[in-house]
Motif scaffolding. Sequence first.
Motif, PDB file in Angstrom:
ATOM      1  N   UNK A 154       0.741   6.591   4.498  1.00  0.00           N
ATOM      2  CA  UNK A 154       1.885   5.502   3.397  1.00  0.00           C
ATOM      3  C   UNK A 154       0.928   5.109   2.562  1.00  0.00           C
ATOM      4  N   UNK A 155      -0.320   5.191   2.326  1.00  0.00           N
ATOM      5  CA  UNK A 155      -0.959   4.618   1.147  1.00  0.00           C
ATOM      6  C   UNK A 155      -0.816   5.590  -0.074  1.00  0.00           C
ATOM      7  N   UNK A 156      -0.856   6.816   0.216  1.00  0.00           N
ATOM      8  CA  UNK A 156      -0.753   7.577  -0.939  1.00  0.00           C
ATOM      9  C   UNK A 156       0.448   8.538  -0.716  1.00  0.00           C
ATOM     10  N   UNK A 157       0.438   9.570  -0.017  1.00  0.00           N
ATOM     11  CA  UNK A 157       1.619  10.466  -0.037  1.00  0.00           C
ATOM     12  C   UNK A 157       2.916  10.258   0.577  1.00  0.00           C
ATOM     13  N   UNK A 172       2.109  -9.668  -0.226  1.00  0.00           N
ATOM     14  CA  UNK A 172       1.640  -8.442   0.465  1.00  0.00           C
ATOM     15  C   UNK A 172       1.020  -8.720   1.779  1.00  0.00           C
ATOM     16  N   UNK A 173       0.354  -9.719   1.816  1.00  0.00           N
ATOM     17  CA  UNK A 173      -0.038 -10.016   3.302  1.00  0.00           C
ATOM     18  C   UNK A 173       0.930 -10.604   4.283  1.00  0.00           C
ATOM     19  N   UNK A 174       1.875 -11.248   3.453  1.00  0.00           N
ATOM     20  CA  UNK A 174       3.037 -11.613   4.320  1.00  0.00           C
ATOM     21  C   UNK A 174       3.808 -10.522   5.013  1.00  0.00           C
ATOM     22  N   UNK A 175       4.018  -9.491   4.044  1.00  0.00           N
ATOM     23  CA  UNK A 175       4.865  -8.307   4.571  1.00  0.00           C
ATOM     24  C   UNK A 175       4.075  -7.592   5.604  1.00  0.00           C
ATOM     25  N   UNK A 199       1.557  -0.340  15.717  1.00  0.00           N
ATOM     26  CA  UNK A 199       0.693  -1.173  14.851  1.00  0.00           C
ATOM     27  C   UNK A 199       0.107  -0.537  13.771  1.00  0.00           C
ATOM     28  N   UNK A 200      -0.345   0.492  13.964  1.00  0.00           N
ATOM     29  CA  UNK A 200      -1.035   1.447  12.876  1.00  0.00           C
ATOM     30  C   UNK A 200       0.012   1.555  11.587  1.00  0.00           C
ATOM     31  N   UNK A 201       1.037   2.228  12.241  1.00  0.00           N
ATOM     32  CA  UNK A 201       2.021   2.504  11.214  1.00  0.00           C
ATOM     33  C   UNK A 201       2.679   1.267  10.334  1.00  0.00           C
ATOM     34  N   UNK A 202       2.850   0.224  11.037  1.00  0.00           N
ATOM     35  CA  UNK A 202       3.070  -1.114  10.295  1.00  0.00           C
ATOM     36  C   UNK A 202       1.893  -1.419   9.520  1.00  0.00           C
ATOM     37  N   UNK A 203       0.713  -1.517   9.588  1.00  0.00           N
ATOM     38  CA  UNK A 203      -0.487  -1.666   8.936  1.00  0.00           C
ATOM     39  C   UNK A 203      -0.334  -0.666   7.736  1.00  0.00           C
ATOM     40  N   UNK A 204      -0.045   0.415   8.059  1.00  0.00           N
ATOM     41  CA  UNK A 204      -0.217   1.699   6.881  1.00  0.00           C
ATOM     42  C   UNK A 204       0.831   1.294   5.900  1.00  0.00           C
ATOM     43  N   UNK A 205       1.980   1.051   6.356  1.00  0.00           N
ATOM     44  CA  UNK A 205       3.105   0.845   5.309  1.00  0.00           C
ATOM     45  C   UNK A 205       2.909  -0.353   4.589  1.00  0.00           C
ATOM     46  N   UNK A 206       2.394  -1.212   5.354  1.00  0.00           N
ATOM     47  CA  UNK A 206       2.129  -2.573   4.752  1.00  0.00           C
ATOM     48  C   UNK A 206       1.407  -2.601   3.787  1.00  0.00           C
ATOM     49  N   UNK A 212      -0.486  -2.552  -2.000  1.00  0.00           N
ATOM     50  CA  UNK A 212      -1.509  -1.641  -2.895  1.00  0.00           C
ATOM     51  C   UNK A 212      -0.496  -1.470  -4.096  1.00  0.00           C
ATOM     52  N   UNK A 213       0.782  -1.260  -4.105  1.00  0.00           N
ATOM     53  CA  UNK A 213       1.432  -0.934  -5.455  1.00  0.00           C
ATOM     54  C   UNK A 213       1.595  -2.393  -5.965  1.00  0.00           C
ATOM     55  N   UNK A 214       1.838  -3.595  -5.100  1.00  0.00           N
ATOM     56  CA  UNK A 214       2.002  -4.946  -5.423  1.00  0.00           C
ATOM     57  C   UNK A 214       0.828  -5.348  -6.364  1.00  0.00           C
TER      58      UNK A 214
END
Lengths: 113, 220, 205
Positions: free
Chosen positions: B22-25, B53-56, B139-146, B151-153
Amino acid sequence: MILLLSNLVVILSAILVFLAVVSILVGVLLFAKKKLTPQGEVTLTINDDKEIVVEPGSTILQPLVTMACFYHRPVVAAVHAECVNAKFLRVAALFWPPRSTSLRAVSKPKTGV
Amino acid sequence: MSVKIESEPLFSAKNLKLITGPINKNNPITVLVLGICSALAVTVKLEPSVVMAVSVVVVLTLANVITSLLRNTIPSRIRIIVQLVIIATLVILVDEVLKAFAYEVSKQLSVFVGLIITNCIIMGRLEAFALGNKPWPSVLDGLGNGIGYGLILVIVGFFRELLGSGTLWGYRVIPESIYISNGGFYEDNGLFILPPMALILVGIIIWIQRARHRELIEEE
Amino acid sequence: MENLISIFVKSIFVDNMIFAYFLGMCSYLAVSKTVKTSTGLGLAVIFVLGITVPANYLIDKYLLSPGALSWVSPLLGALDLSFLSFIMFIAVIASIVQLVEMVIEKFSPALYNSLGIFLPLIAVNCAILGGSLFMQEAEYTNIGEATVFGLGSGVGWFLAIVGIAAIREKLKYSNVPAPLRGLGITFIVTGLMGIAFMTFMGIKL
């Protein structure tokens, strides 16, 4: 001690208010469901030989998919061919009181579907 | 005779992909087009962007874990309502924590913390991932998407604050002496403080990302 | 009366849900490919906002804001239940959307066929919850003002989505560079429309 008591009041009243509002909302919804959506069952006749009974307001896709699994008939394909937006098919009670609705396969189902 | 099921090592390649994807592609904002609502209005300065960003990240990860732990006990008919309750409770907690420990920032964020509830990313990830997967990958998926969202924010907030007010995180970066009012030549670009600029910046980020990864380009 | 008109016009142009606050962007970007679907969604949003904002105003005024519960008993006058706002508003919005869907399905199947698919989509639209939260922040004094605010926000959203849909339909025939095509150019055009809408900021009514 007073802090504990006043906190207790806040917690209790929060729970009560929440429960009250949600119960009212659920009550209104159930009441509306009873009054507004047609009750009873609708019989679907498919391909002139199979009959299934569904409730009005449900989607066609679920019972048809079950049928297709059981009878290995491409029933779902026929429905796809007929309707514009198969994702949101609704079985409406076309007549009141509900009677049989005939759903015919109007074109040959695609092979290999 | 028992069959031993191989459990994935905690940080295997497949699990790490859940964070890096989720960070890039698979970035939730620029590729999946989710979560744009609260992303743009808070990026006027860098500090609210980072706090948002941290809250999300926190809400998304915790909601993912809780839903994943409960996934076998939630009846299907009230699935959405249960998800909404989980998300709403976590957001209320985050909101109260912010009001207690970072009051000025929470005033700037105002209603947008509450709008995390309807943030499409969280509902989307709960439906698409947490309901069908084990807790650790969730957990990892949530971290990645968050992190992808954050990053964009942060990028948008960085440029908007730097070019719009000449500061970063409240600290002056562009020296006072080169401003026109002090005899120099530089003037803050006021356009960057206005809300529409965030949209244009995200458009440019999408442009750059798609130029680098040709497979993301939409077919006509 | 002129207070109501001023709130109405302000919420359409100056505090436009999309161009000033970016609420409802997800469905805005997804649905705005044709004008027809956009008008359907826009009308549904006006409808839902016009009903949920007054309902949430009543809940906020009589149950949640500080000192609101004093009509039950003066002892409870010190209570402040505003931390429940998020959950209450969402519950009310979800139920009202469900109710509206049932009512429309019964009384106007034609309207249901054009709007029906969008109604469940709207329940989690940021703009609806945002409308209620902004109403709570603005602390209106009576339900008329809250209703007018809700309707105005809906109309503003409707204008925005129909506008961008019309532009996107025309953009299909333009020579947009490949990486910008589709999503990228839509973002930039929306930004430009937002700048255009800022001309309304100076309006005093």
